[in-house]
Structure formats: structure tokens, C-alpha cells
Scaffold this motif. Structure first.
Motif, PDB file in Angstrom:
ATOM      1  N   GLY A  93       7.954  -4.723  -4.110  1.00  0.00           N
ATOM      2  CA  GLY A  93       7.018  -5.397  -5.006  1.00  0.00           C
ATOM      3  C   GLY A  93       5.689  -4.667  -5.105  1.00  0.00           C
ATOM      4  O   GLY A  93       5.120  -4.526  -6.190  1.00  0.00           O
ATOM      5  N   LEU A  94       5.190  -4.190  -3.968  1.00  0.00           N
ATOM      6  CA  LEU A  94       3.925  -3.460  -3.948  1.00  0.00           C
ATOM      7  C   LEU A  94       4.010  -2.173  -4.770  1.00  0.00           C
ATOM      8  O   LEU A  94       3.123  -1.874  -5.581  1.00  0.00           O
ATOM      9  CB  LEU A  94       3.531  -3.121  -2.505  1.00  0.00           C
ATOM     10  N   LEU A  95       5.063  -1.406  -4.544  1.00  0.00           N
ATOM     11  CA  LEU A  95       5.211  -0.132  -5.253  1.00  0.00           C
ATOM     12  C   LEU A  95       5.412  -0.350  -6.745  1.00  0.00           C
ATOM     13  O   LEU A  95       4.888   0.412  -7.575  1.00  0.00           O
ATOM     14  CB  LEU A  95       6.378   0.660  -4.664  1.00  0.00           C
ATOM     15  N   HIS A  96       6.160  -1.383  -7.076  1.00  0.00           N
ATOM     16  CA  HIS A  96       6.383  -1.700  -8.491  1.00  0.00           C
ATOM     17  C   HIS A  96       5.059  -2.051  -9.159  1.00  0.00           C
ATOM     18  O   HIS A  96       4.760  -1.604 -10.274  1.00  0.00           O
ATOM     19  CB  HIS A  96       7.359  -2.875  -8.592  1.00  0.00           C
ATOM     20  N   ALA A  97       4.240  -2.850  -8.478  1.00  0.00           N
ATOM     21  CA  ALA A  97       2.936  -3.232  -9.025  1.00  0.00           C
ATOM     22  C   ALA A  97       2.021  -2.016  -9.167  1.00  0.00           C
ATOM     23  O   ALA A  97       1.336  -1.857 -10.187  1.00  0.00           O
ATOM     24  CB  ALA A  97       2.276  -4.278  -8.124  1.00  0.00           C
ATOM     25  N   CYS A  98       2.011  -1.154  -8.154  1.00  0.00           N
ATOM     26  CA  CYS A  98       1.185   0.055  -8.222  1.00  0.00           C
ATOM     27  C   CYS A  98       1.595   0.929  -9.403  1.00  0.00           C
ATOM     28  O   CYS A  98       0.750   1.510 -10.096  1.00  0.00           O
ATOM     29  CB  CYS A  98       1.299   0.853  -6.920  1.00  0.00           C
ATOM     30  N   SER A  99       2.905   1.006  -9.637  1.00  0.00           N
ATOM     31  CA  SER A  99       3.407   1.806 -10.748  1.00  0.00           C
ATOM     32  C   SER A  99       2.893   1.286 -12.077  1.00  0.00           C
ATOM     33  O   SER A  99       2.390   2.049 -12.906  1.00  0.00           O
ATOM     34  CB  SER A  99       4.945   1.805 -10.727  1.00  0.00           C
ATOM     35  N   HIS A 100       2.983  -0.018 -12.282  1.00  0.00           N
ATOM     36  CA  HIS A 100       2.591  -0.590 -13.569  1.00  0.00           C
ATOM     37  C   HIS A 100       1.079  -0.652 -13.749  1.00  0.00           C
ATOM     38  O   HIS A 100       0.594  -0.737 -14.878  1.00  0.00           O
ATOM     39  CB  HIS A 100       3.215  -1.976 -13.722  1.00  0.00           C
ATOM     40  N   MET A 101       0.331  -0.603 -12.659  1.00  0.00           N
ATOM     41  CA  MET A 101      -1.133  -0.632 -12.753  1.00  0.00           C
ATOM     42  C   MET A 101      -1.739   0.767 -12.685  1.00  0.00           C
ATOM     43  O   MET A 101      -2.944   0.923 -12.799  1.00  0.00           O
ATOM     44  CB  MET A 101      -1.717  -1.491 -11.630  1.00  0.00           C
ATOM     45  N   GLY A 102      -0.910   1.785 -12.463  1.00  0.00           N
ATOM     46  CA  GLY A 102      -1.420   3.152 -12.393  1.00  0.00           C
ATOM     47  C   GLY A 102      -2.184   3.458 -11.124  1.00  0.00           C
ATOM     48  O   GLY A 102      -3.060   4.332 -11.109  1.00  0.00           O
ATOM     49  N   LEU A 103      -1.860   2.778 -10.026  1.00  0.00           N
ATOM     50  CA  LEU A 103      -2.570   2.966  -8.754  1.00  0.00           C
ATOM     51  C   LEU A 103      -1.850   4.038  -7.927  1.00  0.00           C
ATOM     52  O   LEU A 103      -1.055   3.741  -7.038  1.00  0.00           O
ATOM     53  CB  LEU A 103      -2.638   1.636  -7.986  1.00  0.00           C
ATOM     54  N   ILE A 104      -2.148   5.287  -8.223  1.00  0.00           N
ATOM     55  CA  ILE A 104      -1.429   6.412  -7.613  1.00  0.00           C
ATOM     56  C   ILE A 104      -1.677   6.490  -6.104  1.00  0.00           C
ATOM     57  O   ILE A 104      -0.730   6.509  -5.304  1.00  0.00           O
ATOM     58  CB  ILE A 104      -1.843   7.751  -8.263  1.00  0.00           C
ATOM     59  N   SER A 105      -2.930   6.557  -5.706  1.00  0.00           N
ATOM     60  CA  SER A 105      -3.245   6.740  -4.277  1.00  0.00           C
ATOM     61  C   SER A 105      -2.776   5.550  -3.457  1.00  0.00           C
ATOM     62  O   SER A 105      -2.268   5.715  -2.333  1.00  0.00           O
ATOM     63  CB  SER A 105      -4.752   6.957  -4.086  1.00  0.00           C
ATOM     64  N   GLU A 106      -2.910   4.331  -4.014  1.00  0.00           N
ATOM     65  CA  GLU A 106      -2.448   3.153  -3.289  1.00  0.00           C
ATOM     66  C   GLU A 106      -0.939   3.177  -3.111  1.00  0.00           C
ATOM     67  O   GLU A 106      -0.416   2.827  -2.053  1.00  0.00           O
ATOM     68  CB  GLU A 106      -2.861   1.878  -4.027  1.00  0.00           C
ATOM     69  N   GLY A 107      -0.217   3.594  -4.171  1.00  0.00           N
ATOM     70  CA  GLY A 107       1.235   3.683  -4.081  1.00  0.00           C
ATOM     71  C   GLY A 107       1.674   4.680  -3.024  1.00  0.00           C
ATOM     72  O   GLY A 107       2.593   4.406  -2.237  1.00  0.00           O
ATOM     73  N   ARG A 108       1.024   5.828  -2.984  1.00  0.00           N
ATOM     74  CA  ARG A 108       1.348   6.821  -1.951  1.00  0.00           C
ATOM     75  C   ARG A 108       1.094   6.251  -0.557  1.00  0.00           C
ATOM     76  O   ARG A 108       1.893   6.448   0.364  1.00  0.00           O
ATOM     77  CB  ARG A 108       0.492   8.070  -2.152  1.00  0.00           C
ATOM     78  N   ARG A 109      -0.024   5.537  -0.419  1.00  0.00           N
ATOM     79  CA  ARG A 109      -0.384   4.980   0.886  1.00  0.00           C
ATOM     80  C   ARG A 109       0.637   3.938   1.346  1.00  0.00           C
ATOM     81  O   ARG A 109       1.066   3.940   2.497  1.00  0.00           O
ATOM     82  CB  ARG A 109      -1.790   4.367   0.811  1.00  0.00           C
ATOM     83  N   TYR A 110       1.048   3.061   0.435  1.00  0.00           N
ATOM     84  CA  TYR A 110       2.031   2.047   0.806  1.00  0.00           C
ATOM     85  C   TYR A 110       3.379   2.674   1.168  1.00  0.00           C
ATOM     86  O   TYR A 110       4.047   2.244   2.107  1.00  0.00           O
ATOM     87  CB  TYR A 110       2.223   1.049  -0.336  1.00  0.00           C
ATOM     88  N   PHE A 111       3.775   3.696   0.398  1.00  0.00           N
ATOM     89  CA  PHE A 111       5.060   4.335   0.656  1.00  0.00           C
ATOM     90  C   PHE A 111       5.056   4.986   2.042  1.00  0.00           C
ATOM     91  O   PHE A 111       6.026   4.866   2.805  1.00  0.00           O
ATOM     92  CB  PHE A 111       5.359   5.389  -0.418  1.00  0.00           C
ATOM     93  N   ALA A 112       3.959   5.676   2.374  1.00  0.00           N
ATOM     94  CA  ALA A 112       3.854   6.309   3.694  1.00  0.00           C
ATOM     95  C   ALA A 112       3.786   5.261   4.803  1.00  0.00           C
ATOM     96  O   ALA A 112       4.319   5.452   5.900  1.00  0.00           O
ATOM     97  CB  ALA A 112       2.618   7.210   3.742  1.00  0.00           C
ATOM     98  N   SER A 113       3.157   4.123   4.514  1.00  0.00           N
ATOM     99  CA  SER A 113       2.980   3.071   5.507  1.00  0.00           C
ATOM    100  C   SER A 113       4.294   2.426   5.906  1.00  0.00           C
ATOM    101  O   SER A 113       4.433   1.912   7.034  1.00  0.00           O
ATOM    102  CB  SER A 113       2.027   2.001   4.959  1.00  0.00           C
ATOM    103  N   MET A 114       5.277   2.445   5.019  1.00  0.00           N
ATOM    104  CA  MET A 114       6.558   1.812   5.314  1.00  0.00           C
ATOM    105  C   MET A 114       7.141   2.331   6.625  1.00  0.00           C
ATOM    106  O   MET A 114       7.479   1.558   7.533  1.00  0.00           O
ATOM    107  CB  MET A 114       7.562   2.072   4.175  1.00  0.00           C
ATOM    108  N   THR A 115       7.251   3.651   6.727  1.00  0.00           N
ATOM    109  CA  THR A 115       7.845   4.264   7.915  1.00  0.00           C
ATOM    110  C   THR A 115       6.837   4.357   9.052  1.00  0.00           C
ATOM    111  O   THR A 115       7.156   4.027  10.205  1.00  0.00           O
ATOM    112  CB  THR A 115       8.368   5.673   7.578  1.00  0.00           C
ATOM    113  N   ARG A 116       5.614   4.755   8.705  1.00  0.00           N
ATOM    114  CA  ARG A 116       4.608   5.008   9.741  1.00  0.00           C
ATOM    115  C   ARG A 116       4.189   3.734  10.485  1.00  0.00           C
ATOM    116  O   ARG A 116       4.099   3.706  11.709  1.00  0.00           O
ATOM    117  CB  ARG A 116       3.383   5.650   9.095  1.00  0.00           C
ATOM    118  N   ASP A 117       3.964   2.664   9.747  1.00  0.00           N
ATOM    119  CA  ASP A 117       3.394   1.456  10.349  1.00  0.00           C
ATOM    120  C   ASP A 117       4.399   0.348  10.626  1.00  0.00           C
ATOM    121  O   ASP A 117       4.165  -0.512  11.478  1.00  0.00           O
ATOM    122  CB  ASP A 117       2.291   0.899   9.441  1.00  0.00           C
ATOM    123  N   TYR A 118       5.537   0.360   9.887  1.00  0.00           N
ATOM    124  CA  TYR A 118       6.456  -0.772  10.009  1.00  0.00           C
ATOM    125  C   TYR A 118       7.894  -0.364  10.312  1.00  0.00           C
ATOM    126  O   TYR A 118       8.779  -1.222  10.364  1.00  0.00           O
ATOM    127  CB  TYR A 118       6.420  -1.610   8.723  1.00  0.00           C
TER     128      TYR A 118
END
Length: 280
Positions: free
Chosen positions: A15-40
Motif C-alpha cells: 500500500g505504501l509503495l503504491h501510494a508513493c508511486s501515484h503521488m510521485g514520492l520517489i525518495s520516500e518510495g526508495r526508503r520504504y522499499f529498503a526498509s522492508m528488508t533492513r528494518d522488518y
């Protein structure tokens, strides 16, 4: 979620990545994607990779999207290549369109939509020989283009329209109302986008453009529904750029909410803007 101690899962990040995609939030999307493995310790699935490709593609970062696909730890599927195709179509990258189409046709060789997208992109670039080549390939492969239609339900009855439809009993009234709307749109700066009429033709492309099915369905809806009530239109193909611009303008002119469900998503037009933010 993290503040109350609830651990996010793969669906949360989807849901987060989908929202970032539609809102054009590039840096946030990268951060969430990296956080998946790194933090969780969540291993991204192909749906997450598809969201990232869509994120880059929507933003016009097509080479980065392609590189991301090439570095995926699993084989990209139709969702992934389709996301790249969507970005290439919007940003007119013929080279990557051809690569995306090649992979998509291997995955789903009878999908007429892929051939149509490629043919349309060649036509927009006025590469008519390539356009003809794609259409010949469709014939050779036995792939038929899906006929387009738009429908609207009024008082429990479904009214269906196709391009240039003149069989409806209220055709003359529809065209008269359209001409009046057209005058109002021109006052607001509307200029027909004939580039979406993707054929070499001697006839007036503007006339063809003004007979697009969703325009006819919309005018019929305006004529037969109460003022200020929403108009809902269903269609089986993608909305073209000119119709999208027209629907935005008319939503403001008549002060009506217009909802169009095309083959991929809902478009909600209100006061001159669309929920898709002009990317679909």
C-alpha cells in the motif's frame, strides 16, 4: 502502526509503495522499499518490485526502472513489464517500449492491448511503416483488436456507444448538445488533440475525435440526469488524452462529478481536475 507497536507486513508496504508511486514520492518510495528488508526482515515479492518499477516509470526515470528490472532476484512478470510499458507510453520512449512489448508478448502472446500500444506509439511518432508492420503482425498471429465501447445507465437502462455511433434514437440531440459544450470549452482554451487519431486519413480528424464514445455517453448523461448529480460511465478501453482533457473541462463547466471506469482504473473528474493526476 509503529507508534502503537503494530508490526507492518508485506501488504502494508504494498500500500505504501503504491501510494508513493501515484503521488510521485520517489525518495520516500526508495526508503520504504529498503526498509522492508533492513528494518522488518520482509522479503519483497514481485508485487513490491512492480510498484517500484511503476514509481520510476511514472516519474520518467525509465532507464532506472529498466535497470531495476534487470537486477530483480526473480523473473519479471507481466505486471512489472506492464509498469515499464505505461511509463514508456507516457514519456514516448520507443526503444524501451519495444523491449517491454517483446517480453509481454512472450508472456501473453494473444493480448491485443500490447500490439495496440506499440502501434499507437509508432503512429504518434508518424512511423507509419512500423504501424502497418504491427497491424500485419496482429493479422498474421490471429490477434483481433477489441472493439471499444462506453456505456451509461440511466433509469435502469444501459445505453452503449461506440465511436461515431449514430444509431441511438437521440443522436441528433446529443450532437447538438455537444456543439454547445464545445463552444464553452473553446472559450476556456480547449484545442482538439488530433494526435490521438492514430490513422492516416483524408477525413477531418477533429470530427472523428469529437465522436469518441465516452464523449457521446457523457453528453447523453448530462441530458438525462438531474443537475449536480454524479455521472458514471463504463468503458472497456483506456481513455484517450483528448477525452481526458474534455472530461476535466466539462466537469468544471457543468459543475458535475464525472466518474469513468476504464480498463485499468477509475477516473474521478471534479472541478477541472482528475484523481489520476493526468497519469493513467
Amino acid at each position: 502502526m509503529t507508534q502503537i507497536g503494530m508490526k507492518p507486513n508485506g501488504v502494508t508496504f504494498l500500500g505504501l509503495l503504491h501510494a508513493c508511486s501515484h503521488m510521485g514520492l520517489i525518495s520516500e518510495g526508495r526508503r520504504y522499499f529498503a526498509s522492508m528488508t533492513r528494518d522488518y526482515a520482509i522479503i519483497p515479492q514481485i508485487e513490491h518490485y512492480g510498484c517500484m518499477v511503476d514509481l520510476y516509470s511514472r516519474a520518467g526515470l525509465l532507464q532506472e526502472a529498466h535497470k531495476f528490472i534487470m537486477n530483480m532476484p526473480m523473473m519479471p512478470n507481466g505486471i512489472v513489464w506492464g509498469a515499464l510499458l505505461g511509463g514508456c507510453r507516457v514519456h514516448n520512449n520507443i526503444e524501451l517500449v519495444e523491449e517491454a512489448i517483446r517480453h509481454l508478448l512472450e508472456l501473453d502472446p494473444l493480448n491485443d492491448g500490447y500490439y495496440v500500444v506499440l502501434s499507437n506509439i509508432y503512429a504518434q511518432a508518424e512511423q507509419w511503416e512500423d504501424t502497418a508492420r504491427v497491424r500485419k503482425l496482429m493479422r498474421d498471429e490471429g490477434v483481433k483488436k477489441t472493439p471499444g465501447w462506453s456505456s451509461i445507465t440511466v433509469d435502469g437502462a444501459v445505453h452503449e456507444f461506440v465511436v461515431g455511433d449514430e444509431t441511438h434514437p437521440k443522436t441528433e440531440e446529443i450532437f447538438q448538445r455537444w456543439e454547445k459544450l464545445l463552444e464553452e470549452m473553446k472559450l476556456k482554451g480547449y484545442v482538439p488533440d488530433t494526435s490521438v487519431v492514430l490513422l492516416e486519413m483524408k477525413d477531418d480528424k477533429v470530427i472523428v475525435l469529437h465522436r469518441h464514445r465516452e464523449k457521446l455517453a457523457l453528453v447523453f448523461g448530462l441530458m438525462n440526469t438531474p443537475p449536480r448529480t454524479p455521472i458514471r460511465i463504463m468503458k472497456n478501453l483506456r481513455v484517450c488524452k483528448d477525452c481526458h482533457a474534455v472530461l476535466k473541462l466539462i466537469s468544471a463547466i457543468v459543475n458535475r462529478e464525472i466518474v469513468v471506469r476504464d480498463w485499468n482504473r477509475f477516473h474521478c473528474f471534479k472541478i477541472g481536475s482528475c484523481s489520476c493526476r493526468d497519469y493513467w
